[in-house]
Design a protein around this motif. Structure first.
Motif, short mmCIF file in Angstrom:
data_model
loop_
_atom_site.label_atom_id
_atom_site.label_comp_id
_atom_site.label_asym_id
_atom_site.label_seq_id
_atom_site.Cartn_x
_atom_site.Cartn_y
_atom_site.Cartn_z
N THR A 69 0.85 -1.19 0.00
CA THR A 69 0.00 0.00 0.00
C THR A 69 0.88 1.24 0.00
N TRP A 70 0.66 2.08 -0.97
CA TRP A 70 1.47 3.29 -1.11
C TRP A 70 0.84 4.44 -0.32
N ILE A 71 -0.46 4.63 -0.45
CA ILE A 71 -1.17 5.72 0.22
C ILE A 71 -2.46 5.15 0.81
N ARG A 72 -2.75 5.53 2.05
CA ARG A 72 -4.03 5.18 2.67
C ARG A 72 -4.55 6.43 3.39
N SER A 73 -5.72 6.89 2.99
CA SER A 73 -6.32 8.08 3.60
C SER A 73 -7.83 7.87 3.65
#
Length: 637
Positions: A69-73
């Motif tokens: 996972t590169w980005i989690r928001s």
């Protein structure tokens, strides 16, 4: 993690490690190790791609491999994912296969460089291959942009490799600026896609498209097209491509055959679910492709630098590919992409052999007679030239026939596809003439009296073998369209790519073969006709009959002059006005004013430093008296 996931990741890791090792150890790695590492990591990546290819023959389904996972928001998540389907595998085969031959060829071509420059060159080449692989394997728009920008950076470094030459620096800067314009279009398209569909993965976006055209979808498609035409040097963002010839010849071959200029075609093909709905943008793709093909073919008629003729030829052939994807013949366009990679790499590397033998002379008017002195290279160049024209049974015939035939056969009440075919028809004839002019001037007839080398030598084996391999691919490549790729697998390029780009939505017109055969036959006739102009001299050069047209073509329709007048000089005028009205009086003035004030204050205070003790004692006593007086007033109140 499955074996296929590891193999897919290795396709990227191998050139990345090669570029990193060569960059870090440029001054310490022995030259013999550079010769192995530079092309070796590309060939190792090619072996990995072949494993993916063999798996795709047995299983046509695509794989979307997520690694981390590169980005989690909030509820939004972006993974580093690679999309491994038949289209990305096809592109990786072109990049690593043809690219491997080009990088191997460069081992001999760049042999004269110092050790540090030699390692730097191959680090840049491996970075270029890596960036293009990231671009075609990316499964989402973020990493597509990363690969897209990496290709632009790599081209900037390689075009300006000879950084001590002002022309190379200017050409590299021009390519970078033009491509940044395309990058902005792609980034804005990605933002619009995210805001509209709340996804950046290709699969997620395509699932949410629906089947209805809209202003937003057209805007997205046009912004994507801006990126495509800049990277693939199509009108009007094409002016960087001829100047890119300032880089070493292997760089030209890699840019034109296996990497950069194919990126725009790939982008439109990968985004075909968008373009199949956004009809206005889709039609514009075909118009730009046809116009670029014809434009570049006319300019190539008057070029004298052999690499610039090939550069405009690339722009023209990429225009054919845009024409193909623009009318919905995606598989035909990608087959021509493969075909073009074969014969254009062959032409550039053969031209490199000639330039190498002629002590870096590139004006083909100063060649002549090379057929008798550089026979292997001359034969290879002739094979590439005939394939470019579209002579049967070479691979260029089959791929160009597919695009022109599909355009001719596509139904349309307005006759739009047939109009695009007509432009392709005219371009094919011009292609035959300028290619014939290049061949007859450079290789046939008596040697030019201005030739730099009277007895040129053939290239070494490390440069000759990649050329001969590509010549074989150019001769036999048409079998990919006419025979089986596997006993149980697809029987043609179109069938192989159909799971990724869909099938052609119409049947062939019975007149298609006649129309296409007539087109390519006229191109072959134009190739032979050029001999009577430039070798036999039975006809006066057409420039004597149309001097105005000759001047327009030599100035490339004045695109560079127009851009200089509108943008470059305009920005220079704006910058000079800002310097005069803002920079000098306000920004510099405020800084200088602080310094001047401080200097004046310091000068005034320096007057108190007399060097006499009585003066200092007087000031001290006066200060005590004043302080005491103030204290008494304070106490009294």
């Amino acid at each position: 993690m499955s074996l296929l996931q590891v193999v897919a990741l290795a396709v990227l890791a191998l050139p990345a490690l090669g570029a990193l090792a060569l960059a870090i150890g440029a001054l310490r790695i022995p030259r013999r190790a550079i010769r192995v590492i530079g092309p070796g990591v590309v060939w190792a990546a090619f072996i990995c791609v072949m494993n993916l290819f063999l798996d795709s023959l047995a299983h046509s389904q695509s794989h979307d491999f997520s690694y981390w996972t590169w980005i989690r928001s909030g509820d939004f998540q972006l993974s580093f994912n690679l999309l491994v389907d038949r289209l990305s595998i096809f592109m990786c085969l072109v990049i690593t296969g043809v690219g491997g031959l080009i990088v191997t060829y460069a081992v001999g071509y760049m042999e004269h460089e110092t050790d540090g420059s030699y390692a730097r060159f191959f680090a840049y080449m491996d970075l270029f291959v890596l960036s293009m692989l990231v671009l075609v394997l990316a499964g989402n728009f973020l990493f597509l942009i990363v690969g897209w920008a990496g290709v632009g950076l790599s081209s900037y470094l390689l075009i300006g490799f000879y950084y001590w030459r002002n022309s190379a620096v200017v050409a590299a800067r021009k390519a970078f600026v033009m491509n940044v314009i395309g990058d902005i279009g792609l980034i804005l398209a990605a933002f619009a896609i995210f805001l509209t569909y709340h996804a950046v993965n290709f699969a997620g976006v395509f699932q949410r498209l629906g089947g209805r055209d809209s202003f937003t979808l057209e805007l997205i498609a046009f912004l994507l097209l801006v990126g495509g035409i800049a990277k693939s040097a199509q009108l009007p963002l094409h002016t960087w491509l001829p100047d890119a010839m300032e880089g070493p010849t292997p760089v030209s071959a890699l840019i034109h055959a296996a990497t950069m200029v194919t990126a725009g075609v790939y982008l439109v093909g990968r985004m075909h679910p968008i373009y199949d709905v956004a009809l206005y943008a889709h039609g514009t793709v075909a118009v730009i492709g046809a116009a670029s093909a014809l434009f570049a073919a006319t300019v190539a008629l008057v070029q004298t630098d052999i690499k610039r003729v090939l550069a405009y030829s690339t722009m023209s052939q990429i225009g054919y590919m845009f024409l193909g994807v623009g009318v919905g013949a995606y598989a035909a366009a990608f087959f021509h992409l493969l075909s073009h990679a074969f014969f254009k790499a062959l032409l550039f590397m053969s031209a490199g052999n000639v330039i190498h033998a002629m002590h870096d002379e590139q004006d083909m008017r100063r060649f002549g007679g090379l057929w008798r002195q550089l026979r292997p290279t001359s034969i290879a160049f002739l094979i590439g030239s005939l394939s470019l024209v579209g002579i049967i049974p070479l691979v260029g015939f089959f791929s160009k026939e597919l695009i022109l035939g599909d355009a001719f056969s596509k139904p349309g009440g307005s006759g739009f596809p047939q109009l695009m075919w007509l432009v392709g028809f005219a371009t094919a004839i011009l292609t035959g003439f300028y290619t014939g002019r290049m061949w007859w001037l450079a290789f046939w007839g008596p040697p030019s009296p201005d030739r730099a080398v009277l007895e040129p030598h053939e290239a070494p084996r490390v440069m000759l073998w990649p050329v001969l391999i590509l010549a074989g691919c150019t001769v036999l490549g048409g079998l990919l369209q006419t025979s089986a790729l596997g006993s149980q697998g697809p029987k043609s390029i179109e069938e192989f790519l159909s799971p990724a780009v869909g099938r052609l939505g119409w049947e062939a017109n019975p007149l298609e073969l006649l129309a296409t055969a007539a087109t390519l036959l006229l191109g072959a006739g134009a190739f032979w006709l050029a001999r009577y102009f430039y070798v036999e001299k039975r006809f006066s050069p057409w420039s004597l009959r149309f001097p105005g047209a000759q001047q327009v073509l030599e100035h490339k329709y004045y695109f560079d002059e127009a851009y200089n007048a509108v943008f470059v000089r305009g920005m220079d005028t704006l910058a000079r006005g800002g310097e005069r009205l803002l920079e000098n009086p306000i920004f510099d003035g405020s800084v200088d004013g602080v310094g001047t004030g401080a200097e004046a204050a310091a000068g005034g205070l320096s007057l108190t430093q007399t060097g006499f003790f009585r003066n200092y004692a007087f000031v001290f006593v006066a200060g005590v008296v004043v302080a005491g007086g103030l204290l008494l007033i304070r106490l009294a109140t």
